[in-house]
Scaffold this active site. Structure first.
Site, PDB file in Angstrom:
ATOM      1  N   LYS A  72     -11.636  -1.114   6.175  1.00 35.15           N
ATOM      2  CA  LYS A  72     -10.440  -0.813   6.966  1.00 35.15           C
ATOM      3  C   LYS A  72     -10.898  -0.329   8.348  1.00 35.15           C
ATOM      4  CE  LYS A  72      -6.555   2.454   7.060  1.00 35.15           C
ATOM      5  NZ  LYS A  72      -5.757   3.407   6.274  1.00 35.15           N
TER       6      LYS A  72
ATOM      7  N   ARG B 138       0.794  10.391   0.675  1.00 28.78           N
ATOM      8  CA  ARG B 138       1.236  11.322   1.722  1.00 28.78           C
ATOM      9  C   ARG B 138       2.445  12.136   1.282  1.00 28.78           C
ATOM     10  NH1 ARG B 138       0.975   7.300   7.044  1.00 28.78           N
ATOM     11  NH2 ARG B 138      -1.192   6.582   6.718  1.00 28.78           N
TER      12      ARG B 138
ATOM     13  N   THR C  67      -4.369   6.376   1.650  1.00 30.54           N
ATOM     14  CA  THR C  67      -4.662   7.783   1.970  1.00 30.54           C
ATOM     15  C   THR C  67      -5.278   8.492   0.769  1.00 30.54           C
ATOM     16  OG1 THR C  67      -2.613   7.668   3.294  1.00 30.54           O
ATOM     17  CG2 THR C  67      -3.778   9.764   3.264  1.00 30.54           C
TER      18      THR C  67
ATOM     19  N   GLU D 171       0.860  -1.190   0.000  1.00 33.70           N
ATOM     20  CA  GLU D 171       0.000   0.000   0.000  1.00 33.70           C
ATOM     21  C   GLU D 171       0.895   1.238   0.000  1.00 33.70           C
ATOM     22  OE1 GLU D 171      -2.881   2.517   3.014  1.00 33.70           O
ATOM     23  OE2 GLU D 171      -2.895   0.338   3.198  1.00 33.70           O
TER      24      GLU D 171
END
Length: 330
Positions: free
Chosen positions: A244, A159, A183, A155
């Site tokens: 999640k 960011r 994200t 993953e």
């Protein structure tokens, strides 16, 4: 003498009558406006080629004034205004065609794996590294080191500024890995990630617009949830069955997920946040947990050290330990 005076008077009267008749005729021809007014309009108006030509070659005032009227009316009726309108009408399709010719279609690096295939890979891997790539040059060697350590699901989070490029590089340069984008906060990021080759999308929370875009792009979406209300809304309204759980350690950890297994038996979770090598087995051992995400074996200091030395063996070793710890909890 009297006869001559009478004749002169008659001649003047005849000339005056003729002049009045001529002016009346010109006025009628010009649409009711006097020739003098028409001439003044000509002189006061901006220069017009057709009007000037009519005057220069001795044409009557009505004809010249008509040309001015046409230009004042924005091209209605006769004259050059109508011609200009036709020219514009012809120009529009050309401009449209030119604009269409410059349009470029977006290209997609690869077709994403199906949701079923991604879930199978995630479940088999058991531990998903949550990666923050600061330098795109680190992406491929990091991906290879993780795969050598038995971790083949990654993953890469949005960011950092180079996240999209890092996803592309790993998808092109590391064979056999399942790549997710983390994200992800907007539909635009979904497009960037999928165009770059991402197989699944992960968000810290739930966004309906992101969910719809993932569905349109045919990629698995793993949104973050915490409360029972969030789980109910996401699973019932959007039919998402694997979610999640984030941030796991701040909201009851494995104990909360254990409680959820009784009330949400058809929902699976991937907890992230506060997961370590010491506690991952506790999470993964739960029947409603497919895998857990963590960053301890891809930490900034570890990646920086490997990049500076060119030796990624410590990352491979850390990934292997994480994999063993996760699978021990099955």
């Amino acid at each position: 003498e009297k006869k001559e005076k009478k004749k002169d008077k008659q001649d003047k009267k005849d000339k005056k009558d003729k002049k009045e008749k001529r002016e009346k005729k010109e006025k009628d021809d010009a649409g009711g406006e006097s020739p003098e007014n028409k001439r003044r309009k000509l002189e006061a108006s901006p220069s017009d080629p057709s009007a000037a030509a009519a005057l220069e070659v001795g044409g009557d005032v009505a004809e010249a004034a008509e040309a001015v009227d046409t230009s004042f009316s924005g091209g209605r009726g006769r004259g050059r205004g109508r011609g200009r309108g036709k020219a514009k009408a012809k120009a529009k399709p050309k401009a449209k065609a030119a604009a269409g010719g410059d349009k470029k279609e977006k290209t997609q690096l690869r077709v994403p794996a199906s949701a079923e295939e991604v879930l199978k890979r995630v479940t088999e891997c058991k531990v998903v590294p949550v990666i923050k790539v600061d330098d795109v040059a680190h992406a491929v060697p990091l991906g290879k080191a993780l795969k050598e350590g038995s971790v083949d699901v990654l993953e890469i989070t949005f960011r950092t500024a180079c996240a999209a490029e890092a996803i592309q590089e790993v998808c092109k340069g590391v064979d056999g890995v399942c790549v997710g984008a983390g994200t992800v906060l907007s539909p635009a990021q979904v497009d960037v990630a999928v165009d770059g080759g991402a197989d699944f999308i992960v968000s810290p929370g739930f966004d309906p617009a992101v969910a719809k875009r993932c569905r349109a792009r045919k990629v698995l979406y793993l949104p973050g949830v915490i409360t029972p209300s969030e789980v109910m809304m996401v699973s019932s309204k959007f039919k998402l069955k694997t979610l999640k759980f984030f941030p796991a350690s701040n909201f009851g950890g494995a104990g909360t997920l254990k409680s959820y297994s009784a009330v949400f038996p058809d929902i699976s979770f991937m907890p992230t946040g506060g997961i370590t090598e010491d506690n991952i087995g506790t999470f993964v051992g739960l029947p409603n947990v497919v895998a857990a995400g963590g960053s301890w074996f891809v930490s900034d200091p570890l990646v920086k050290k490997a990049a500076e030395s060119g030796d990624w063996s410590e990352v491979t070793s850390a990934a292997n330990k994480a994999s063993i710890a996760a699978k021990a909890g099955k």
